[in-house]
Design a protein around this motif. Structure first.
Motif, PDB file in Angstrom:
ATOM      1  N   GLN A   1      -4.826   4.723  -2.579  1.00 19.80           N
ATOM      2  CA  GLN A   1      -6.071   5.433  -2.315  1.00 19.80           C
ATOM      3  C   GLN A   1      -6.002   6.810  -2.957  1.00 19.80           C
ATOM      4  OE1 GLN A   1      -8.951   4.662  -0.670  1.00 19.80           O
ATOM      5  NE2 GLN A   1      -8.210   2.571  -0.431  1.00 19.80           N
TER       6      GLN A   1
ATOM      7  N   GLU B   1      -1.562  -1.074  -3.888  1.00 16.39           N
ATOM      8  CA  GLU B   1      -2.837  -0.410  -3.640  1.00 16.39           C
ATOM      9  C   GLU B   1      -2.584   1.075  -3.393  1.00 16.39           C
ATOM     10  OE1 GLU B   1      -6.323  -2.093  -1.157  1.00 16.39           O
ATOM     11  OE2 GLU B   1      -5.161  -0.829   0.196  1.00 16.39           O
TER      12      GLU B   1
ATOM     13  N   VAL C   1      -7.789  10.305  -3.002  1.00 16.04           N
ATOM     14  CA  VAL C   1      -8.718  11.052  -2.155  1.00 16.04           C
ATOM     15  C   VAL C   1      -9.007  12.424  -2.765  1.00 16.04           C
ATOM     16  CG1 VAL C   1      -8.042   9.826  -0.045  1.00 16.04           C
ATOM     17  CG2 VAL C   1      -6.853  11.926  -0.672  1.00 16.04           C
TER      18      VAL C   1
ATOM     19  N   LYS D   1      -3.850  12.768  -3.302  1.00 19.53           N
ATOM     20  CA  LYS D   1      -4.986  13.620  -3.625  1.00 19.53           C
ATOM     21  C   LYS D   1      -5.129  13.740  -5.134  1.00 19.53           C
ATOM     22  CE  LYS D   1      -5.417  16.226   0.579  1.00 19.53           C
ATOM     23  NZ  LYS D   1      -5.712  17.539   1.131  1.00 19.53           N
ATOM     24  N   ARG D   2      -6.373  13.553  -5.615  1.00 19.87           N
ATOM     25  CA  ARG D   2      -6.632  13.686  -7.049  1.00 19.87           C
ATOM     26  C   ARG D   2      -6.231  15.092  -7.490  1.00 19.87           C
ATOM     27  NH1 ARG D   2     -12.440  12.581  -9.353  1.00 19.87           N
ATOM     28  NH2 ARG D   2     -12.897  14.309  -7.984  1.00 19.87           N
TER      29      ARG D   2
ATOM     30  N   ILE E   1     -11.979   8.921  -7.455  1.00 23.60           N
ATOM     31  CA  ILE E   1     -11.789   8.852  -6.008  1.00 23.60           C
ATOM     32  C   ILE E   1     -12.030   7.398  -5.597  1.00 23.60           C
ATOM     33  CG2 ILE E   1     -12.682   9.621  -3.768  1.00 23.60           C
ATOM     34  CD1 ILE E   1     -11.293  11.847  -5.391  1.00 23.60           C
ATOM     35  N   GLY E   2     -11.163   6.861  -4.749  1.00 23.59           N
ATOM     36  CA  GLY E   2     -11.329   5.487  -4.273  1.00 23.59           C
ATOM     37  C   GLY E   2     -10.038   4.702  -4.379  1.00 23.59           C
ATOM     38  N   THR E   3     -10.150   3.407  -4.204  1.00 21.49           N
ATOM     39  CA  THR E   3      -8.991   2.525  -4.208  1.00 21.49           C
ATOM     40  C   THR E   3      -8.641   2.123  -5.631  1.00 21.49           C
ATOM     41  OG1 THR E   3      -9.661   1.657  -2.055  1.00 21.49           O
ATOM     42  CG2 THR E   3      -8.047   0.374  -3.289  1.00 21.49           C
ATOM     43  N   CYS E   4      -7.358   2.234  -5.949  1.00 17.25           N
ATOM     44  CA  CYS E   4      -6.851   1.830  -7.253  1.00 17.25           C
ATOM     45  C   CYS E   4      -5.744   0.787  -7.048  1.00 17.25           C
ATOM     46  CB  CYS E   4      -6.287   3.028  -8.007  1.00 17.25           C
ATOM     47  SG  CYS E   4      -7.535   4.269  -8.378  1.00 17.25           S
TER      48      CYS E   4
ATOM     49  N   PRO F   1      -1.966   7.681   0.732  1.00 21.05           N
ATOM     50  CA  PRO F   1      -3.023   8.267  -0.105  1.00 21.05           C
ATOM     51  C   PRO F   1      -2.479   9.402  -0.974  1.00 21.05           C
ATOM     52  CG  PRO F   1      -3.768   8.046   2.163  1.00 21.05           C
ATOM     53  CD  PRO F   1      -2.299   7.731   2.156  1.00 21.05           C
TER      54      PRO F   1
ATOM     55  N   SER G   1      -9.182   0.698 -11.390  1.00 23.07           N
ATOM     56  CA  SER G   1     -10.081   0.802 -10.248  1.00 23.07           C
ATOM     57  C   SER G   1     -10.110  -0.552  -9.538  1.00 23.07           C
ATOM     58  CB  SER G   1     -11.492   1.161 -10.722  1.00 23.07           C
ATOM     59  OG  SER G   1     -12.428   0.901  -9.710  1.00 23.07           O
TER      60      SER G   1
ATOM     61  N   SER H   1       0.844  -1.199   0.000  1.00 21.86           N
ATOM     62  CA  SER H   1       0.000   0.000   0.000  1.00 21.86           C
ATOM     63  C   SER H   1       0.873   1.241   0.000  1.00 21.86           C
ATOM     64  CB  SER H   1      -0.905   0.033   1.231  1.00 21.86           C
ATOM     65  OG  SER H   1      -1.847  -0.999   1.169  1.00 21.86           O
TER      66      SER H   1
END
Length: 106
Positions: free
Chosen positions: A99, A97, A101, A8-9, A75-78, A6, A40, A3
């Motif tokens: 995230q 993984e 956000v 940010k988009r 937005i979400g887990t990729c 996170p 995704s 992982s």
């Protein structure tokens, strides 16, 4: 599964990597093809083929990087991984993984 923190988009996705053999020595990537995709996690839908840049293998053996604009990423887990191939031999990395956000400052 690995992982990453996170992201940010809208921020630039950047990751630097080094490919090593089983003894820990860096692989010369000169003749090796590298591919990577981000998808995704929920739908497995392709978000994008990630652009791979191999560094000078004489000076930086085994090193490559990815840099991508994330403005259109959901937005979400990729999920992403790396696939290295030389002739008929294909090796894939562990799945990673990530995230994505929502950004507050837009």
């Amino acid at each position: 599964m690995i992982s990453l923190p996170p992201l940010k988009r809208g921020d630039t996705f950047y990751i630097g990597c080094t490919s090593k053999d089983s003894t820990g020595e860096a692989n010369d990537l000169s003749n090796i093809q590298i591919r990577s995709q981000i998808r995704s996690a929920a739908t497995k839908k392709l978000i994008m083929d990630l652009p791979i840049v191999k560094l000078d293998q004489t000076e930086y053996p085994g090193q490559f990087s990815i840099s991508a604009d994330t403005n259109g990423w959901p937005i979400g887990t990729c999920l992403l991984d790396f696939e290295l191939s030389l002739e008929s031999v294909v090796i894939s990395s562990d799945t990673i993984e990530l995230q994505i956000v929502r950004d507050i400052t837009v």
